[in-house]
Scaffold this motif. Structure first.
Motif, PDB file in Angstrom:
ATOM      1  N   SER A   1       9.696   5.619   4.046  1.00 48.56           N
ATOM      2  CA  SER A   1      10.361   6.499   2.772  1.00 48.56           C
ATOM      3  C   SER A   1       9.988   5.685   1.828  1.00 48.56           C
ATOM      4  O   SER A   1       9.817   4.512   1.751  1.00 48.56           O
ATOM      5  N   TRP A   2       9.834   6.418   0.369  1.00 42.02           N
ATOM      6  CA  TRP A   2       9.614   5.894  -0.818  1.00 42.02           C
ATOM      7  C   TRP A   2      10.520   4.659  -1.185  1.00 42.02           C
ATOM      8  O   TRP A   2      10.444   3.750  -1.805  1.00 42.02           O
ATOM      9  N   ASP A   3      11.933   4.881  -0.814  1.00 38.47           N
ATOM     10  CA  ASP A   3      12.979   4.177  -1.159  1.00 38.47           C
ATOM     11  C   ASP A   3      12.766   3.040  -0.374  1.00 38.47           C
ATOM     12  O   ASP A   3      12.942   1.747  -1.096  1.00 38.47           O
ATOM     13  N   THR A   4      12.490   3.078   0.884  1.00 45.48           N
ATOM     14  CA  THR A   4      12.438   1.761   1.749  1.00 45.48           C
ATOM     15  C   THR A   4      10.860   0.999   1.010  1.00 45.48           C
ATOM     16  O   THR A   4      10.887  -0.397   0.952  1.00 45.48           O
ATOM     17  N   PHE A   5       9.645   1.643   0.570  1.00 47.47           N
ATOM     18  CA  PHE A   5       8.763   1.111  -0.010  1.00 47.47           C
ATOM     19  C   PHE A   5       9.175   0.254  -1.275  1.00 47.47           C
ATOM     20  O   PHE A   5       8.658  -0.818  -1.238  1.00 47.47           O
ATOM     21  N   GLN A   6      10.024   0.574  -2.087  1.00 46.37           N
ATOM     22  CA  GLN A   6      10.422   0.158  -3.319  1.00 46.37           C
ATOM     23  C   GLN A   6      11.404  -1.148  -2.899  1.00 46.37           C
ATOM     24  O   GLN A   6      11.086  -2.059  -3.582  1.00 46.37           O
ATOM     25  N   ARG A   7      12.038  -1.082  -1.845  1.00 41.55           N
ATOM     26  CA  ARG A   7      13.024  -2.318  -1.691  1.00 41.55           C
ATOM     27  C   ARG A   7      11.928  -3.261  -1.089  1.00 41.55           C
ATOM     28  O   ARG A   7      12.273  -4.662  -1.200  1.00 41.55           O
ATOM     29  N   ILE A   8      11.020  -3.024  -0.338  1.00 45.39           N
ATOM     30  CA  ILE A   8       9.936  -3.947  -0.113  1.00 45.39           C
ATOM     31  C   ILE A   8       9.362  -4.671  -1.142  1.00 45.39           C
ATOM     32  O   ILE A   8       9.084  -5.896  -1.161  1.00 45.39           O
ATOM     33  N   GLN A   9       8.961  -3.834  -2.262  1.00 47.62           N
ATOM     34  CA  GLN A   9       8.413  -4.576  -3.235  1.00 47.62           C
ATOM     35  C   GLN A   9       9.243  -5.497  -4.049  1.00 47.62           C
ATOM     36  O   GLN A   9       9.010  -6.244  -4.629  1.00 47.62           O
ATOM     37  N   GLU A  10      10.581  -4.973  -4.155  1.00 52.03           N
ATOM     38  CA  GLU A  10      11.592  -5.950  -4.655  1.00 52.03           C
ATOM     39  C   GLU A  10      11.803  -7.232  -3.948  1.00 52.03           C
ATOM     40  O   GLU A  10      11.923  -8.217  -4.416  1.00 52.03           O
ATOM     41  N   LYS A  11      11.673  -7.212  -2.617  1.00 52.95           N
ATOM     42  CA  LYS A  11      11.872  -8.272  -1.736  1.00 52.95           C
ATOM     43  C   LYS A  11      10.533  -9.168  -2.035  1.00 52.95           C
ATOM     44  O   LYS A  11      10.757 -10.555  -2.146  1.00 52.95           O
ATOM     45  N   LEU A  12       9.357  -8.708  -2.141  1.00 55.29           N
ATOM     46  CA  LEU A  12       8.189  -9.183  -2.410  1.00 55.29           C
ATOM     47  C   LEU A  12       8.149  -9.991  -3.901  1.00 55.29           C
ATOM     48  O   LEU A  12       7.656 -11.141  -3.911  1.00 55.29           O
TER      49      LEU A  12
ATOM     50  N   ASN B   1       0.674  -1.204  -0.007  1.00 52.55           N
ATOM     51  CA  ASN B   1       0.157  -0.090  -0.167  1.00 52.55           C
ATOM     52  C   ASN B   1       0.899   1.347   0.022  1.00 52.55           C
ATOM     53  O   ASN B   1       1.547   1.277   0.949  1.00 52.55           O
ATOM     54  N   LYS B   2       0.690   1.898  -1.171  1.00 54.01           N
ATOM     55  CA  LYS B   2       1.613   3.047  -1.218  1.00 54.01           C
ATOM     56  C   LYS B   2       1.359   4.279  -0.166  1.00 54.01           C
ATOM     57  O   LYS B   2       1.947   5.354  -0.177  1.00 54.01           O
ATOM     58  N   ILE B   3       0.162   4.174   0.317  1.00 51.47           N
ATOM     59  CA  ILE B   3      -0.368   5.182   1.378  1.00 51.47           C
ATOM     60  C   ILE B   3       0.618   5.390   2.363  1.00 51.47           C
ATOM     61  O   ILE B   3       0.997   6.426   3.038  1.00 51.47           O
ATOM     62  N   TYR B   4       1.367   4.528   2.906  1.00 52.13           N
ATOM     63  CA  TYR B   4       2.319   4.324   4.070  1.00 52.13           C
ATOM     64  C   TYR B   4       3.441   4.957   3.480  1.00 52.13           C
ATOM     65  O   TYR B   4       4.349   5.350   4.355  1.00 52.13           O
ATOM     66  N   ALA B   5       3.821   5.148   2.460  1.00 53.95           N
ATOM     67  CA  ALA B   5       4.797   5.954   1.903  1.00 53.95           C
ATOM     68  C   ALA B   5       4.703   7.276   1.440  1.00 53.95           C
ATOM     69  O   ALA B   5       5.619   7.925   1.099  1.00 53.95           O
ATOM     70  N   GLY B   6       3.472   7.642   1.778  1.00 49.72           N
ATOM     71  CA  GLY B   6       3.072   9.144   1.536  1.00 49.72           C
ATOM     72  C   GLY B   6       2.544   9.355   0.120  1.00 49.72           C
ATOM     73  O   GLY B   6       2.478  10.619  -0.268  1.00 49.72           O
ATOM     74  N   TYR B   7       2.049   8.382  -0.699  1.00 48.04           N
ATOM     75  CA  TYR B   7       1.744   8.520  -1.891  1.00 48.04           C
ATOM     76  C   TYR B   7       0.222   7.788  -2.189  1.00 48.04           C
ATOM     77  O   TYR B   7       0.109   6.806  -1.313  1.00 48.04           O
ATOM     78  N   TYR B   8      -0.358   7.962  -3.210  1.00 50.91           N
ATOM     79  CA  TYR B   8      -1.569   7.306  -3.447  1.00 50.91           C
ATOM     80  C   TYR B   8      -1.785   7.285  -5.170  1.00 50.91           C
ATOM     81  O   TYR B   8      -1.118   8.105  -5.803  1.00 50.91           O
TER      82      TYR B   8
END
Length: 335
Positions: free
Chosen positions: A56-67, A30-37
């Protein structure tokens, strides 16, 4: 993450009280947690919200790569608690991961690590859990740097931080140029998307735009942050020296989170263990590799310059010159 959410009754659960994995995945994507929608069915593209982000958005992107990466089936919770090295220790003979298990005795159970790989010379030769984990504690203790070496490493980190501050303007300029380039590529790809009639090409171009847009958002977020300050160094690196100084101490806390943290922050690959011998050379993370190189150079420099001579022959070789003020007394003795 399930263990973190478990105490909070607000999250929906299975009949048995567990939290559904899909609930966790929905939160992580969910991008909401990274400050975006965004909401593509309504044509709402990725947009920065007015709310404060949790990550941060960078952390969110790294989570997506892991998933997105293919993972193996998760280990049972009890297995990891009982055998923290499961998945982190390999057979030195064949290189395959060793597993941990409980063996039934006459009156109680016994814990072992063992290699089950077919054809391995050490197959089905059990090793006591206590023996392996004691060896790991000794290994962690051997990685503990001296205070002097740790001070050198901290100084190096500080120099890198100061260099980052000094080059901040150049980095910002490069990021602005990269952002401009990305926007140009996104516009060009969007034009191609409008003109295409192929469904497969449409999907490929949309995926490309999503990827470029995520990269653009990351750079824009970096540009929105202010210039780092020299005093921020101690706040950001406060816990790092404490961990580097004594990784064994964190391991001995005994809880699953601490032990897994140690294994991930210290070692890059599974640890090769040889039966009746112990751990072979372990691949450590870049930080400990750097400390090892500093330690090595320190002693090479000391030997080359003659510091701390090792024996009497070295003592004669590196003896100090006699001061001229003492020469008359020496001549007097000779006469």
């Amino acid at each position: 993450m399930a263990s973190f959410l478990q105490p909070h009754a607000i999250f929906s659960r299975y009949v048995n009280g567990g939290i559904h994995p899909q609930r966790i995945r929905n939160m992580l994507t969910n991008k909401i947690y990274a400050g975006y929608y965004e909401y593509k069915p309504w044509g709402v593209t990725l947009t920065k919200g007015n709310h404060d982000p949790i990550i941060s958005w960078d952390t969110f992107q790294r989570i997506q790569e892991k998933l997105a990466t293919k993972t193996t089936a998760p280990q049972q919770k009890t297995s990891r608690q009982d055998f923290p090295l499961r998945g982190h220790i390999a057979c030195a003979a064949c290189g395959h991961p060793m597993t941990g298990y409980w063996a039934k005795g006459r009156n109680k159970r016994y814990a072992y690590y063992e290699c089950f790989q077919k054809g391995c010379t050490n197959r089905r030769k059990s090793i006591k859990r206590a023996e392996v984990e004691t060896a790991l504690e000794d290994l962690l203790q051997s990685l503990t740097p001296s205070r002097g070496l740790l001070a050198i490493a901290t100084t190096m980190f500080k120099d890198i931080w100061d260099s980052r501050i000094a080059n901040w303007q150049d980095q910002r300029k490069a990021q602005k140029a990269q952002l401009k380039h990305l926007e140009k590529v996104i516009n060009t790809t969007a034009d191609r998307l409008i003109d295409t009639t192929s469904e497969a090409t449409t999907r490929a171009l949309e995926a490309k735009i999503d990827k470029l847009d995520a990269e653009r958002t990351k750079i824009a977020e970096n540009l929105s942050q202010g210039k780092p300050k020299a005093e921020d160094f101690h706040g950001k690196f406060r816990t790092a020296p404490a961990f580097l100084a004594n990784p064994r101490k964190l391991w001995e806390k005994g809880d699953d989170t601490s032990q897994q943290t140690v294994l991930k922050l210290v070692f890059t690959t599974p640890l090769p263990y040889a039966r009746n011998e112990g751990f072979r050379t372990a691949e450590t993370t870049s930080v400990y590799g750097a400390l090892r190189q500093i330690h090595k150079k320190k002693y090479e420099m000391a030997e080359a310059q003659g510091f701390e001579p090792w024996g009497r022959s070295h003592a004669r070789r590196f003896s100090r010159p006699v001061h001229s003020t003492t020469l008359p007394n020496l001549h007097a003795r000779q006469h």
